[in-house]
Every structure is written in structure tokens, then in C-alpha cells.
Design an enzyme around this catalytic site. Structure first.
Site, short mmCIF file in Angstrom:
data_model
loop_
_atom_site.label_atom_id
_atom_site.label_comp_id
_atom_site.label_asym_id
_atom_site.label_seq_id
_atom_site.Cartn_x
_atom_site.Cartn_y
_atom_site.Cartn_z
N ASN A 1 0.71 0.38 6.01
CA ASN A 1 1.29 -0.41 4.93
C ASN A 1 2.02 -1.56 5.59
O ASN A 1 2.82 -1.34 6.50
CB ASN A 1 2.26 0.47 4.13
CG ASN A 1 3.07 -0.33 3.14
OD1 ASN A 1 2.59 -1.31 2.59
ND2 ASN A 1 4.31 0.07 2.92
N GLY A 2 1.73 -2.79 5.16
CA GLY A 2 2.37 -3.96 5.76
C GLY A 2 1.33 -4.97 6.18
O GLY A 2 0.18 -4.91 5.72
N ARG B 1 2.10 1.43 -5.75
CA ARG B 1 2.23 0.51 -4.63
C ARG B 1 0.93 -0.23 -4.34
O ARG B 1 0.88 -1.12 -3.51
CB ARG B 1 2.65 1.28 -3.37
CG ARG B 1 3.96 1.99 -3.50
CD ARG B 1 4.29 2.68 -2.20
NE ARG B 1 4.46 1.72 -1.13
CZ ARG B 1 5.59 1.11 -0.84
NH1 ARG B 1 6.67 1.37 -1.54
NH2 ARG B 1 5.67 0.25 0.14
N LYS C 1 3.22 -3.22 -7.89
CA LYS C 1 4.64 -2.97 -8.17
C LYS C 1 5.54 -3.61 -7.13
O LYS C 1 6.53 -4.23 -7.44
CB LYS C 1 4.88 -1.46 -8.23
CG LYS C 1 6.30 -1.07 -8.58
CD LYS C 1 6.63 -1.45 -10.00
CE LYS C 1 8.03 -1.04 -10.40
NZ LYS C 1 8.43 -1.72 -11.64
N GLU D 1 12.14 -13.55 -19.81
CA GLU D 1 11.73 -12.19 -19.46
C GLU D 1 10.68 -11.66 -20.44
O GLU D 1 9.70 -11.03 -20.04
CB GLU D 1 12.97 -11.27 -19.40
CG GLU D 1 12.70 -9.80 -19.18
CD GLU D 1 11.87 -9.48 -17.93
OE1 GLU D 1 11.66 -10.35 -17.08
OE2 GLU D 1 11.40 -8.32 -17.84
N CYS E 1 0.85 -1.18 0.00
CA CYS E 1 0.00 0.00 0.00
C CYS E 1 0.89 1.23 0.00
O CYS E 1 2.08 1.14 0.24
CB CYS E 1 -0.85 0.03 1.28
SG CYS E 1 -1.85 -1.44 1.47
N GLU F 1 2.21 -10.62 -18.15
CA GLU F 1 1.89 -9.60 -17.15
C GLU F 1 1.00 -8.49 -17.69
O GLU F 1 0.04 -8.09 -17.03
CB GLU F 1 3.23 -9.01 -16.68
CG GLU F 1 3.18 -8.19 -15.45
CD GLU F 1 4.58 -7.72 -15.06
OE1 GLU F 1 5.51 -7.77 -15.89
OE2 GLU F 1 4.72 -7.28 -13.91
N LYS G 1 6.81 -10.48 -19.50
CA LYS G 1 6.23 -9.18 -19.87
C LYS G 1 4.88 -9.40 -20.55
O LYS G 1 3.91 -8.71 -20.26
CB LYS G 1 7.15 -8.40 -20.83
CG LYS G 1 8.37 -7.77 -20.25
CD LYS G 1 8.15 -6.58 -19.38
CE LYS G 1 8.02 -6.94 -17.93
NZ LYS G 1 9.16 -7.40 -17.22
N HIS H 1 12.33 -32.04 -25.85
CA HIS H 1 11.98 -32.79 -24.64
C HIS H 1 10.53 -32.57 -24.23
O HIS H 1 10.17 -32.88 -23.10
CB HIS H 1 12.93 -32.40 -23.50
CG HIS H 1 14.36 -32.74 -23.79
ND1 HIS H 1 14.82 -34.03 -23.92
CD2 HIS H 1 15.43 -31.93 -24.03
CE1 HIS H 1 16.11 -34.01 -24.20
NE2 HIS H 1 16.50 -32.75 -24.28
N TRP I 1 -3.67 -1.97 -1.70
CA TRP I 1 -3.65 -3.20 -2.49
C TRP I 1 -4.07 -4.31 -1.53
O TRP I 1 -3.38 -4.58 -0.57
CB TRP I 1 -2.28 -3.49 -3.08
CG TRP I 1 -2.38 -4.60 -4.04
CD1 TRP I 1 -1.91 -5.86 -3.89
CD2 TRP I 1 -3.03 -4.56 -5.31
NE1 TRP I 1 -2.24 -6.61 -4.98
CE2 TRP I 1 -2.92 -5.84 -5.88
CE3 TRP I 1 -3.70 -3.56 -6.03
CZ2 TRP I 1 -3.46 -6.15 -7.12
CZ3 TRP I 1 -4.23 -3.88 -7.26
CH2 TRP I 1 -4.10 -5.16 -7.80
#
Ligand code: UD1
Ligand code: M6R
Length: 680
Positions: free
Chosen positions: A116-117, A33, A675, A553, A2, A560, A557, A576, A89
Site C-alpha cells: 500500500n503506497g 481503501r 475512501k 457539502e 490499497c 460524488e 455529496k 455575479h 485501488w
């Protein structure tokens, strides 16, 4: 996951419109965040009334909701005021108004909290508080904090021992397990604010016209007595000093508290990072930092630092999305990663953050890399170069599985933790595990002052600048370079490797220009996105050697931001199993560079085309092979094999961006993702 933000003005007259706008703009900077809901609170008719606004969705929705409140007098002015805000979030309870922060102690809003946490013992706290008659309104862990504050406040008052706001927050925090950055506001302590941190980032910006006499705050060491709820607090001040030295005249001043510097920079460049177990009290223009518990290892001085970021760095510029902006920033961000560290005339590398530990690293038994997601891929991309240059045993471990596997880690191991945010919980847990076992822990982070940056013994900041888009792009290329620089520096005592090192440093020199050339392919890539992948539901990316990481990667992307299933496959694995997937309907991207794996990738190309596959080939500009005459190609400049992945990832970043926007998705805020992943 958050963002928290607060604004306090003292002897600086501000109207409500200004205060609200400050809170909303602050929140919008922190939206990366978390952005499933937002909320804020401000003073009402007077400082005995607190107004709360909450809304599901992004900060803009909260702004609209506030604008719709026609009863709110926006011109009302306040000489002193404290307001706080939160962008969420969801971790406990679905995104909803009732789960949004600020959370309150009771229907008359006596105590309000943004957090936050994660509070891990919230269920136990909730059960106790329910027994005392508190009625919970949300599913969150945070609400227990607000209610606990009221419970302790009331019971201490009743016992004839009213607590100061700071003592109250300390008593609350001592009952909390887990991670938090918390800010408290209360009708009982008007215009005051108390913030506390343990494990989640929190910093305080200071804005004043008056010249500060000192650029640090001495911490008030506090010894607490028994910490049971309801027991008397016993504390002792050792020392305290505010910014203005001995000058006790009240000064006009404003404070801005936030999870991140990007929300503070437009107000002030003077900031102070809170340490774990710091409790910051702001009242009548003064800031005092207290300690929750005695800790001999903790410095009693918090330095006021000057932020070097510019606001322009965190705005979208002319781009529609941060992701596009950040992709296009790479010619510059890669230079920033190397700035002051690479001497292109002497072919040498000097990383200030590693200097003191170089001998220890070289003497170590093995290097373990640990990271998540894109950061992990940067480790995959540089692993073989590390092994080649350092001749050391290398192992790669996903931070998210590190603890599951309880891997043996020893004192003579070096563990390198790579994290853009420096706050990823999985990576932090792996770091803690390795630290406990005596390993030398090295950080590679983008966020100065982040937990990983501070918890590691040494490290390298990648200096890519703030990355706002959830999809990591410029951080990947900068991590790739930072890791390459580490390998180069570690091997600079080896005469044998001189030629190879020189070749790579030459490649680094032309990297920025080569990235520009790759970016110039954008129109071709956009066309491929719109014409060839229009209705794709699945996609395969094939490559070999260094390009295996590029495929992993690139696939991440695409998953995502485009919500398409994509799989990066090391081409040697094709036979294989994955070959069974290939037919003329399967979209394929094949990465084929003129390096020592060229003929192996040619084989993969043939295996795929023989089964009707029609791959899009990412190849070098100078590749005139007749093999892919009739295929779509994306041509990129050629560089040294170990750096080619930095160039090759550019078209894949652009492809995922254009595919996402073509589907109408916002690539900066992909669904279900945030993020900074601060939960394990
Ligand atoms: C530092 C300065 C930089 C300055 C340069 C001049 C900072 C943050 N950096 O850069 O502004 O231009 O000196 O010589 O002030 N660290 C960790 N863990 C990490 C990352 C870094 O412990 O994950 C430590 C390093 O070991 C070092 C410090 O943080 O002690 C700064 O690291 P870094 O910014 O990489 O150092 P320099 O490049 O020397
Ligand atoms: O901040 P970190 O680098 O530690 O984050 C790790 C991953 O969560 C992150 O790289 C994630 O995979 C990205 N959103 C991918 O674009």
C-alpha cells in the site's frame, strides 16, 4: 490507496478453508481503501509452493474465483502457515489481474509482496532489474520490490553471505523511495513473514490464549552499514523481548496484519501500530520489530494497545449501505464527539488533546485551516464562528493547493489539519510543509493512530467511529462539532463571549434530538428524490452565511454518489454570474433559515423564482412564510445559527443517498473514488 491483510498461524491447526476465509473477510473489511481488484496468496502442496489468486473487481469476485478452483483441497490442514492478501485501488496501471497484488519476483513465486503506497523510484529500479534479466509482468510500482528482493537474495547467496529474511527486507527497503506498507512472503523462508512501513499505515494484531507477560515490544535497534545493493549488511542488536518475557517455550499464536483496525477487530483487540521505518519479523510464533535506520528520536518501545471498537460498529447493521447507516448514526456520533469534553451544567469545554497547547494557540498570530473535500467544508462551516469567538485572523487553505502556492507560514502560526482518515496525502504534505516552518500543527482526525494524528503536535480525535462509506457523512458533523469545541475552548478566557458561548453549548445539548427530527424527514426527502430529481443532470444549491458551507457539502455529496453535476453557491454570488443558469428547467435547492441572513436569502429566492426557478426550500419548522406556500419544503428544527449547518446537512445527505440508490448506484463505492486518498 490499497488495503493489505495477512494472517499467520503458529502451532494452531487451521485448514485451508479457514485460512482463505480469514483472508477474504479481512480484505472485505478493507475494501473501502480500494476495490478495483483483489488478490491473495497461500501455501500450495507444501511451503515450497505458493498459490496466487487474483481477480478484477470486488473481494466477492475473488472469492467466487477461488471457489471455482475445484483442484484446491480446502480441507488440507496447516499447523503453521502464512497467507497474505490485497485489495487494490489503481495508481500504476489500470485495474487488471496482472496489475493486482500479490506481485512476484519470478514465475516460480520465490518472493511475493503486497503493498500500500507508492514507490516513487520504481522506474529506476525496474530499469536496473531489467538489465539483470528480470521480466516484468505488470505496470505497477510494486513489482520492482518483489524482483529487487530476489535480486538481493540471489546475489548475497552467491557471495556466500545468505541473508535472514529481515536483513533482506531491510536491504530492499533501503533502496525504496516513496511511501509504503509492505508485507513479504517467500518460499525461502517458509511460515515467516516480514512487514515494513514508511508513510502508510500498518498494524499487527496478536491472538493467543496464553497470557502475555509484557504489553510492549522493545525494538531491536539496528545499525546498517553501507546500503548499496549487494554490499554486506552490518547490523547490531541492542535489545529484544517478545510478549512472553523470558518464557522460551513455543506458544500457539496467531498474527493478523492489516492496514486498518477494522480488519483485525474480529480476531483480536490486542494490536501494535508500526511506526515509520519499523520492520516487523514474524517467525516461529515470535514477533520482533527492527529499525531500518538508527533514529534517536524514535522510542524503542511499541505498546500493545487494546482496541475499543466493537465489530458491530463496522458492520452495516440493518441498512442496505454503509452510507445510510452512517447518516442514521449521527444522533449518536455527535454525542460521542462531545462525550467527556463538554460540561453542559457549567457551560464549559475541555479538550484533553489541546490542554497543553492552549496558551500557545491563543498567543499565535493566525490560524490556518487546511483540509480536502468534506473535511475542508467543515472548516468553511466553522470559520466565522472561530473568528467571532477567538478574534484571531483565520485563513482557509485547501491542502491540495497549499504546496502549489508556497504560502508563507511562520513559527507563530497555528495550522489545523482536518482529516477523517488522517491519511490524506495532500493534507499530510501541507502538514509537513507547515511543520518544517515551525508552525504549531493541530490535527482533527477520526482515526486514532493515523499518520496525521501522530504527526501533529496535538489535536482532537472526533470519535465518530469508523466511516466506511466513501461519502463522508457522520465525519462531517463530528468535524463540525470538534472545530466548534476548539473555538469554544479557546475563547473560554473571554468574559465578553460568555453569553454567545452559553448559547452555542445549549445548542450542542439539543443537537442529537434535532438531528433525529431532521432524519424523520426521510420519507419526504425520498419522495423529492424520486419525483422531482428523477431526470436531473445538474443541480444548484443556494445558501448564505453559515449555510454556504452546507451548500458546498451538499453539492459534493450529490456529485460524488449520484454522478450529477451539482454546484453549491453562496447566494450573494448569484447576481455575479450563476443567475444566468436559472430557468424553469434548472433544479434548485435553497437553504433558508431564520438567522440574520434570512432577508438576503429571501432576495435570492425572489431572483430565482422571477426567472422561472422552482426551488425546493430547506427551512425551519417554524417558518410560516407565505413565500414558499406552493413550493416543496424540507422542514428542519431550528437551532443556534452557528450549529444550524449540522442539522441542514442531514436532508442533503439523505437526498444524495436516495438519488444514488434510485439510479442504481452503490453510494458506498462511487466510481473513480476511494475512501482514503493517499496520493497527491
Ligand atoms: C483521551 C483518550 C480517550 C480517553 C480520554 C480520557 C485516546 C486516543 N484518547 O481522549 O480514549 O477517554 O483521553 O481523558 O487515547 N492528537 C494529535 N493529533 C490529532 C488528534 C489527537 O496529536 O490529530 C493527540 C492529542 O493531542 C492527545 C492524543 O492525541 O495527546 C489523544 O487525543 P484525543 O483522543 O482527542 O484526547 P482526549 O479527548 O483527551
Ligand atoms: O480523510 P479525509 O477527511 O482527509 O478525506 C478528505 C476527502 O478526500 C474526503 O472528505 C472526500 O471529499 C469525501 N469522500 C467526500 O465525501
Amino acid at each position: 490507496m490499497c488495503g493489505i491483510f495477512a494472517y499467520i498461524n503458529f502451532l494452531v491447526e487451521r485448514d485451508r478453508k479457514y485460512i482463505l476465509n480469514n483472508l477474504l473477510v479481512g480484505l472485505s473489511r478493507l475494501e473501502y481503501r480500494g476495490y478495483d481488484s483483489a488478490g491473495l496468496c497461500i501455501d500450495g502442496k507444501n511451503d515450497q509452493e505458493i498459490l496466487i489468486y487474483k481477480q478484477v473487481g470486488k473481494v466477492l469476485a475473488l472469492r467466487q474465483k477461488i471457489e471455482e478452483d475445484k483442484d484446491l483441497d480446502l480441507n488440507k490442514t496447516f499447523l503453521s502457515h502464512s497467507g497474505m492478501a490485497h485489495t487494490r485501488w489503481a495508481t500504476h496501471g489500470v485495474p487488471s489481474e496482472r496489475n493486482s497484488h500479490p506481485h512476484r519476483s519470478d514465475p516460480s513465486n520465490e518472493f511475493l509482496v503486497v503493498h500500500n503506497g507508492i514507490i516513487t523510484n520504481y522506474k529506476e529500479l525496474r530499469a536496473i532489474l531489467e538489465k539483470y534479466g528480470f521480466v516484468f509482468e505488470s505496470d505497477t510500482d510494486t513489482e520492482a520490490v518483489a524482483k529487487l528482493a530476489k535480486y538481493i537474495y540471489d546475489s548475497q547467496k552467491k557471495a556466500g553471505n545468505p541473508l535472514s529474511f529481515t536483513a533482506l527486507v531491510k536491504a530492499v527497503c533501503k533502496e525504496l523511495d516513496g511511501a509504503f506498507a509492505l508485507i513479504f512472503k517467500s518460499v525461502h523462508y517458509p511460515d515467516e513473514m516480514v512487514a515494513a512501513r514508511r508513510g502508510s499505515p500498518l498494524l499487527i494484531g496478536v491472538r493467543t490464549d496464553k497470557k502475555m507477560k509484557v504489553d510492549f515490544v522493545d525494538v531491536e535497534e539496528v545499525v546498517l552499514g553501507e546500503d548499496q545493493v549487494g554490499n554486506q549488511q552490518n547490523y547490531r542488536r541492542v535489545q529484544s523481548r517478545s510478549f512472553f518475557g523470558e518464557d522460551t517455550t513455543p506458544q500457539p499464536i496467531e498474527y493478523i496484519l492489516a492496514s486498518d483496525a477494522s480488519a483485525i477487530i474480529e480476531h483480536t483487540k490486542k494490536v501494535l501500530y508500526l511506526e515509520d521505518d519499523d520492520v516487523a519479523h514474524i517467525s516461529a510464533g515470535d514477533l520482533h520489530i527492527h529499525r531500518l535506520r538508527r533514529d534517536d528520536n524514535m522510542s524503542s518501545i511499541r505498546t500493545i494497545q487494546t482496541l475499543v471498537q466493537e465489530l458491530a460498529q463496522i458492520q452495516k447493521g440493518n441498512y442496505a449501505h454503509f452510507m445510510a447507516k452512517e447518516i442514521h448514526e449521527q444522533p449518536e456520533s455527535v454525542i460521542n464527539t462531545m462525550r467527556g469534553r463538554v460540561d453542559f451544567n457549567k457551560f464549559s469545554v475541555n479538550l484533553g488533546g489541546l490542554r497543553s497547547q492552549l496558551t500557545n494557540i491563543r498567543r499565535s498570530r493566525r490560524i490556518i485551516f487546511s483540509a480536502c473535500g468534506t473535511s475542508f467544508h467543515s472548516c468553511v462551516a466553522t470559520k466565522s464562528l472561530f473568528a467571532e469567538l477567538t478574534d484571531m485572523a483565520i485563513s482557509l487553505e485547501l491542502s491540495s493547493t497549499f504546496l502549489d502556492e508556497r504560502l508563507p507560514v511562520y513559527r507563530d502560526d497555528v495550522c489545523i489539519f482536518v482529516s477523517q482518515s488522517g491519511e490524506t496525502k495532500d493534507t499530510l504534505l501541507a502538514l509537513q510543509y507547515c511543520k518544517e516552518r515551525g508552525a504549531l500543527c493541530v490535527g482533527v482526525t477520526n482515526t486514532v493512530g493515523s499518520t496525521i494524528s501522530r504527526e501533529t503536535h496535538c489535536g482532537v480525535h472526533i470519535n465518530a467511529g469508523p466511516e466506511i462509506s466513501v461519502a463522508s457523512t457522520k465525519a462531517y458533523t463530528s468535524q463540525y462539532i470538534a472545530l466548534t469545541l476548539i473555538a469554544l475552548q479557546l475563547s473560554d478566557d473571554s468574559h465578553q463571549k460568555t453569553a454567545r458561548r452559553k448559547e452555542i453549548i445549549e445548542g450542542l445539548y439539543s443537537l442529537s434530538n434535532n438531528i433525529k427530527k431532521a432524519l424523520a424527514q426521510e420519507e419526504t426527502i425520498k419522495k423529492i428524490a424520486t419525483q422531482q430529481f428523477k431526470s436531473a443532470t445538474s443541480l444548484i444549491l443556494l445558501g448564505r452565511g453559515y449555510q454556504g458551507a452546507t451548500c458546498l457539502e451538499g453539492a459534493l455529496k450529490i456529485k460524488e454518489v449520484c454522478y450529477i453535476h451539482a454546484e453549491g453557491i453562496f447566494a450573494g454570488e448569484l447576481k455575479h454570474g450563476p443567475l444566468a443558469l436559472i430557468d424553469n428547467t434548472m433544479p434548485i435547492i435553497l437553504v433558508m433559515n431564520k438567522d440574520r441572513h434570512y432577508s438576503d436569502v429571501e432576495n435570492a429566492f425572489k431572483q430565482v423564482t422571477a426567472r422561472g426557478g422552482n426551488p425546493i426550500v430547506i427551512c425551519n419548522e417554524d417558518d410560516d412564510s407565505s413565500l414558499f406556500h406552493n413550493m416543496s419544503t424540507i422542514r428542519v428544527p431550528r437551532t443556534v445559527d452557528a450549529l444550524q449547518g449540522i442539522i441542514n446537512i442531514i436532508p442533503l445527505q439523505l437526498l444524495s443517498y436516495h438519488l444514488a440508490t434510485q439510479y442504481g448506484y452503490n453510494p458506498d463505492s462511487p466510481r473513480n473514488l476511494a475512501k482514503s486518498v493517499t496520493t497527491a
